[in-house]
Design an enzyme around this catalytic site. Structure first.
Site, PDB file in Angstrom:
ATOM      1  N   ALA A  91     -20.454  38.269 -14.318  1.00  0.00           N
ATOM      2  CA  ALA A  91     -21.707  38.049 -15.276  1.00  0.00           C
ATOM      3  C   ALA A  91     -22.835  39.049 -16.197  1.00  0.00           C
ATOM      4  O   ALA A  91     -22.043  40.105 -14.694  1.00  0.00           O
ATOM      5  CB  ALA A  91     -23.025  36.931 -14.206  1.00  0.00           C
ATOM      6  N   GLU A 131     -17.121  44.288 -13.240  1.00  0.00           N
ATOM      7  CA  GLU A 131     -17.344  43.670 -12.298  1.00  0.00           C
ATOM      8  C   GLU A 131     -16.513  43.143 -10.903  1.00  0.00           C
ATOM      9  O   GLU A 131     -15.889  43.797 -10.004  1.00  0.00           O
ATOM     10  CB  GLU A 131     -18.536  42.772 -12.109  1.00  0.00           C
ATOM     11  CG  GLU A 131     -19.992  43.097 -12.372  1.00  0.00           C
ATOM     12  CD  GLU A 131     -20.927  41.694 -12.721  1.00  0.00           C
ATOM     13  OE1 GLU A 131     -20.285  40.681 -12.491  1.00  0.00           O
ATOM     14  OE2 GLU A 131     -22.012  42.216 -13.098  1.00  0.00           O
ATOM     15  N   GLU A 168     -18.339  42.541 -19.001  1.00  0.00           N
ATOM     16  CA  GLU A 168     -18.810  42.459 -17.125  1.00  0.00           C
ATOM     17  C   GLU A 168     -17.797  42.284 -16.642  1.00  0.00           C
ATOM     18  O   GLU A 168     -16.997  42.294 -15.317  1.00  0.00           O
ATOM     19  CB  GLU A 168     -19.654  41.214 -17.500  1.00  0.00           C
ATOM     20  CG  GLU A 168     -21.265  41.439 -17.916  1.00  0.00           C
ATOM     21  CD  GLU A 168     -21.790  42.538 -17.601  1.00  0.00           C
ATOM     22  OE1 GLU A 168     -21.219  42.760 -16.190  1.00  0.00           O
ATOM     23  OE2 GLU A 168     -22.352  43.585 -18.051  1.00  0.00           O
ATOM     24  N   GLU A 218     -24.637  47.048  -7.000  1.00  0.00           N
ATOM     25  CA  GLU A 218     -22.947  47.056  -7.915  1.00  0.00           C
ATOM     26  C   GLU A 218     -22.199  47.097  -7.140  1.00  0.00           C
ATOM     27  O   GLU A 218     -21.179  47.559  -6.508  1.00  0.00           O
ATOM     28  CB  GLU A 218     -22.880  46.929  -9.478  1.00  0.00           C
ATOM     29  CG  GLU A 218     -23.747  45.885  -9.871  1.00  0.00           C
ATOM     30  CD  GLU A 218     -22.888  46.502 -11.642  1.00  0.00           C
ATOM     31  OE1 GLU A 218     -22.528  47.171 -11.835  1.00  0.00           O
ATOM     32  OE2 GLU A 218     -22.759  44.939 -12.626  1.00  0.00           O
ATOM     33  N   ARG A 261     -28.891  40.522  -4.277  1.00  0.00           N
ATOM     34  CA  ARG A 261     -30.241  39.718  -5.361  1.00  0.00           C
ATOM     35  C   ARG A 261     -30.900  40.551  -4.312  1.00  0.00           C
ATOM     36  O   ARG A 261     -31.579  38.980  -3.218  1.00  0.00           O
ATOM     37  CB  ARG A 261     -30.015  38.298  -5.858  1.00  0.00           C
ATOM     38  CG  ARG A 261     -28.144  38.075  -6.313  1.00  0.00           C
ATOM     39  CD  ARG A 261     -28.253  39.306  -8.016  1.00  0.00           C
ATOM     40  NE  ARG A 261     -27.457  39.211  -8.660  1.00  0.00           N
ATOM     41  CZ  ARG A 261     -27.284  39.269  -9.225  1.00  0.00           C
ATOM     42  NH1 ARG A 261     -28.174  40.389 -10.690  1.00  0.00           N
ATOM     43  NH2 ARG A 261     -26.174  39.278 -10.473  1.00  0.00           N
TER      44      ARG A 261
END
Length: 184
Positions: free
Chosen positions: A75, A96, A92, A144, A63
């Site tokens: 998320a 993910e 999601e 990701e 992040r």
């Protein structure tokens, strides 16, 4: 009697696909006005994926605003027009975590940072988990691309929330809500 915080004017300072930044002129108690800057957010969902052994799947993702990798729930943004939040949660989870779920239960909604944003995240508990077939898996890119996953025993995840290893607010809320639900 409670004061009515009427918005007397609003100026959009920045507009992007995920959020905008605005300044509102707000009527304050005593007849004065004050400027309030905040972020208008499109909203998000998060998924507490809990398997039959009461393990929760978390993703470890970079992040940039905090310059760190964080443990988080799968998320994502409510960024597909007309898509119901539960369908966004399913999308999601597949993208993910490479998982599907047979059921989604609404856990709670959370205002992540109401002092500077209207962002709301809707959290779901996903049960009846199964892997997405290899040929149907989402190709991850950008942050990701380096995202990893880990199964956590729910009690271990609660301990990680309490000792700070899990610092993402939505993940903290989701893990604690799932643990509370399990104890009922």
């Amino acid at each position: 009697m409670t004061h009515q915080y009427e918005v007397l004017g609003s100026v959009e300072r920045f507009a992007g696909p995920m959020f905008s930044v605005v300044t509102d002129e707000v009527a304050m108690p005593g007849g004065v006005t004050a400027s309030r800057d905040y972020m208008r957010h499109i909203g998000a969902v998060g998924v507490v994926a809990l398997d039959d052994d009461d393990r929760v799947l978390l993703v470890h993702q970079y992040r940039h605003p905090v310059r760190a990798f964080l443990w988080e729930l799968p998320a994502g943004l409510l960024d597909v027009a007309g898509e119901a939040p539960e369908l966004t949660a399913a999308r999601e989870l597949a993208e993910e975590a490479d998982l599907t779920a047979s059921s989604y239960t609404h856990l709670t909604d959370a205002l992540v940072s109401p002092g500077c944003s209207n962002e709301r995240i809707r959290l779901y508990l996903a049960r009846g988990l199964a892997p997405v077939p290899d040929a149907e898996r989402h190709v991850r890119e950008h942050e990701e691309a380096e995202m990893t996953t880990r199964w956590w025993n729910l009690d271990e995840a609660v301990a990680a929330v309490l000792d700070g290893r899990i610092a993402n607010a939505a993940c903290q809320i989701g893990v604690l809500a799932a643990a509370a639900l399990q104890k009922r």
